[in-house]
Design a protein around this motif. Sequence first.
Motif, PDB file in Angstrom:
ATOM      1  N   TRP A 233      42.360   1.122 -26.903  1.00 12.49           N
ATOM      2  CA  TRP A 233      42.644  -0.189 -26.343  1.00 12.49           C
ATOM      3  C   TRP A 233      41.937  -0.330 -25.009  1.00 12.49           C
ATOM      4  N   ARG A 234      41.328  -1.492 -24.792  1.00  8.48           N
ATOM      5  CA  ARG A 234      40.712  -1.796 -23.500  1.00  8.48           C
ATOM      6  C   ARG A 234      41.702  -2.611 -22.686  1.00  8.48           C
ATOM      7  N   VAL A 235      41.962  -2.156 -21.484  1.00  7.58           N
ATOM      8  CA  VAL A 235      42.895  -2.827 -20.581  1.00  7.58           C
ATOM      9  C   VAL A 235      42.092  -3.336 -19.393  1.00  7.58           C
ATOM     10  N   THR A 236      42.075  -4.645 -19.204  1.00  7.14           N
ATOM     11  CA  THR A 236      41.347  -5.263 -18.089  1.00  7.14           C
ATOM     12  C   THR A 236      42.357  -5.769 -17.068  1.00  7.14           C
ATOM     13  N   ILE A 237      42.258  -5.255 -15.850  1.00  8.23           N
ATOM     14  CA  ILE A 237      43.192  -5.603 -14.771  1.00  8.23           C
ATOM     15  C   ILE A 237      42.408  -6.381 -13.730  1.00  8.23           C
ATOM     16  N   THR A 238      42.830  -7.602 -13.480  1.00  8.46           N
ATOM     17  CA  THR A 238      42.129  -8.483 -12.544  1.00  8.46           C
ATOM     18  C   THR A 238      42.969  -8.684 -11.282  1.00  8.46           C
ATOM     19  N   HIS A 253      45.808  -7.577  -3.476  1.00  5.72           N
ATOM     20  CA  HIS A 253      46.055  -7.625  -4.925  1.00  5.72           C
ATOM     21  C   HIS A 253      45.070  -6.638  -5.552  1.00  5.72           C
ATOM     22  N   ASP A 254      45.430  -5.364  -5.513  1.00  7.37           N
ATOM     23  CA  ASP A 254      44.493  -4.276  -5.805  1.00  7.37           C
ATOM     24  C   ASP A 254      44.671  -3.767  -7.239  1.00  7.37           C
ATOM     25  N   PRO A 255      43.706  -4.041  -8.117  1.00  9.11           N
ATOM     26  CA  PRO A 255      43.845  -3.601  -9.513  1.00  9.11           C
ATOM     27  C   PRO A 255      43.758  -2.080  -9.676  1.00  9.11           C
ATOM     28  N   MET A 256      43.211  -1.378  -8.667  1.00  6.72           N
ATOM     29  CA  MET A 256      43.153   0.081  -8.760  1.00  6.72           C
ATOM     30  C   MET A 256      44.554   0.691  -8.747  1.00  6.72           C
ATOM     31  N   VAL A 288      34.985   0.096 -12.577  1.00  3.61           N
ATOM     32  CA  VAL A 288      35.519  -0.584 -11.397  1.00  3.61           C
ATOM     33  C   VAL A 288      34.494  -1.591 -10.891  1.00  3.61           C
ATOM     34  N   VAL A 289      34.942  -2.826 -10.653  1.00  7.83           N
ATOM     35  CA  VAL A 289      34.086  -3.890 -10.136  1.00  7.83           C
ATOM     36  C   VAL A 289      34.614  -4.311  -8.760  1.00  7.83           C
ATOM     37  N   PRO A 290      33.794  -4.338  -7.708  1.00  3.96           N
ATOM     38  CA  PRO A 290      32.350  -4.058  -7.696  1.00  3.96           C
ATOM     39  C   PRO A 290      32.009  -2.582  -7.569  1.00  3.96           C
ATOM     40  N   SER A 293      32.737   1.777  -2.054  1.00  2.48           N
ATOM     41  CA  SER A 293      33.724   2.650  -1.414  1.00  2.48           C
ATOM     42  C   SER A 293      34.493   1.950  -0.302  1.00  2.48           C
ATOM     43  N   ASN A 294      33.941   0.857   0.250  1.00  2.00           N
ATOM     44  CA  ASN A 294      34.621   0.124   1.331  1.00  2.00           C
ATOM     45  C   ASN A 294      35.092  -1.248   0.878  1.00  2.00           C
ATOM     46  N   ALA A 295      35.299  -1.379  -0.441  1.00  2.00           N
ATOM     47  CA  ALA A 295      35.729  -2.669  -0.980  1.00  2.00           C
ATOM     48  C   ALA A 295      36.957  -2.492  -1.861  1.00  2.00           C
ATOM     49  N   ILE A 296      37.884  -3.423  -1.762  1.00  2.00           N
ATOM     50  CA  ILE A 296      38.998  -3.484  -2.707  1.00  2.00           C
ATOM     51  C   ILE A 296      38.446  -4.049  -4.013  1.00  2.00           C
ATOM     52  N   ALA A 297      38.751  -3.397  -5.100  1.00  2.00           N
ATOM     53  CA  ALA A 297      38.209  -3.835  -6.390  1.00  2.00           C
ATOM     54  C   ALA A 297      38.722  -5.218  -6.766  1.00  2.00           C
ATOM     55  N   SER A 298      37.890  -5.954  -7.469  1.00  2.00           N
ATOM     56  CA  SER A 298      38.324  -7.239  -8.022  1.00  2.00           C
ATOM     57  C   SER A 298      38.778  -7.094  -9.466  1.00  2.00           C
TER      58      SER A 298
END
Length: 432
Positions: A233-238, A253-256, A288-290, A293-298
Amino acid sequence: MTAVETDEAIHEGAGTVTRVLDPVAALAELAPIGRDEARGGWSRHLLDDADQKMREWFFNTAVSLGLDVEGDRNANQWAAWSPEGATGPAVGTGSHLDSVPGGGPLDGPLGVVSSLAAVSRLMDEGHRPTRPIRIANFAEEEGARFGVPCLGSQLLCGELAAERVGPLTDSAGVSASEVLREAGFDPQTIGADPSRLADLAMYVELHVEQGRQLAPLDAPVGLATGILAHGRWRVTITGRGDHAGATELDSRHDPMLVASSAIQAARARALLADPRTKARATVGKLQVVPGGSNAIASEVRLWLDARAEHDDEVRALVADVVADARKAARGEGCEIEVSEESFSTRVTFDVDLTDRLHAAISPHLGIVPRIPTGAGHDAGILAGYIPTAMLFVRNPDGVSHSPHEGASDDDIRAGVGALTDALRALTSPEHP
């Protein structure tokens, strides 16, 4: 020693020089192909450069043994031994030559090499098969490039809708249609191949053991009883991408964070399941997008692999993991989308065919244990359509999908001997 040694003695009635493939030497020939220095191990994915070289090796080796080789419309390769007197649907054998990213040297190639070696032994001894023998190299068994395991065998059997395959993309964004077309296949013609499937009377696959069940029993070769139900299963967290240094913790709102909860939930829910279900749940791939290392993932995409004894147990396990992940997402202000990429029902291998294999190989090996497996195989797909069985070669440490996967040279040769005995028995007059 080269992989193919020539025996200058021409057997009476054979009419050609016999060639015998040494399986250990053949595996050594394949070892340089697709070496992955970054991951360790081997990376050979559908129709990439490494896979194309493996396919070339299959073609050239089979031809050197005097076999007829062809490809089908689903990117599978077939080598056939159809001497005079061999009629009717064939006995199929083989495996695959692709790998997981950074995988081991035997998962797949051992079965293909052993099949070629077994047929070469039968040719060398002057065996006259009553049925043809067809050796398969199935395409994209691992599903590493496009996310769908057993792609070639699923398409062959009509288990996978052809229209679903073309739009699939790999990690570089290249579609399956583009990859197939560039390699000389027509994406419009892939799909169920009933006439080719009808040309197989049965199928026997040899594979390196995945897990450690044979070593404690001091057995070099075992027979499979069945395959656990399993799926992906692919799980996409936005969430919301933002600056790692400028964004307050309470406004993120951190999907990580949600992804980490999902990964923990996979292990926890599998451990809570009844041990009799043999439940396993794993997250082995993240995007992980983007990805800074210094960005909260979208956005985070993760892939959940779940397995258990029966279909409903797998689906219940996945439902629990997803429920835990959704709860974490609500707490973090993120959204979740879940899509099923593949699902394989529980497989029970043909009891009669397995008994026939046991009768053929046990005189030389003695104890031949019967063991289940938690890993999927092309044989599991074919089992829904024709009598199917599997042989396993002992893996002393049980490690698989890893460069540490292994089997001794003696056990590899014992596996080839067992497969030779099996194919001889299944193509002899007394075994119609």
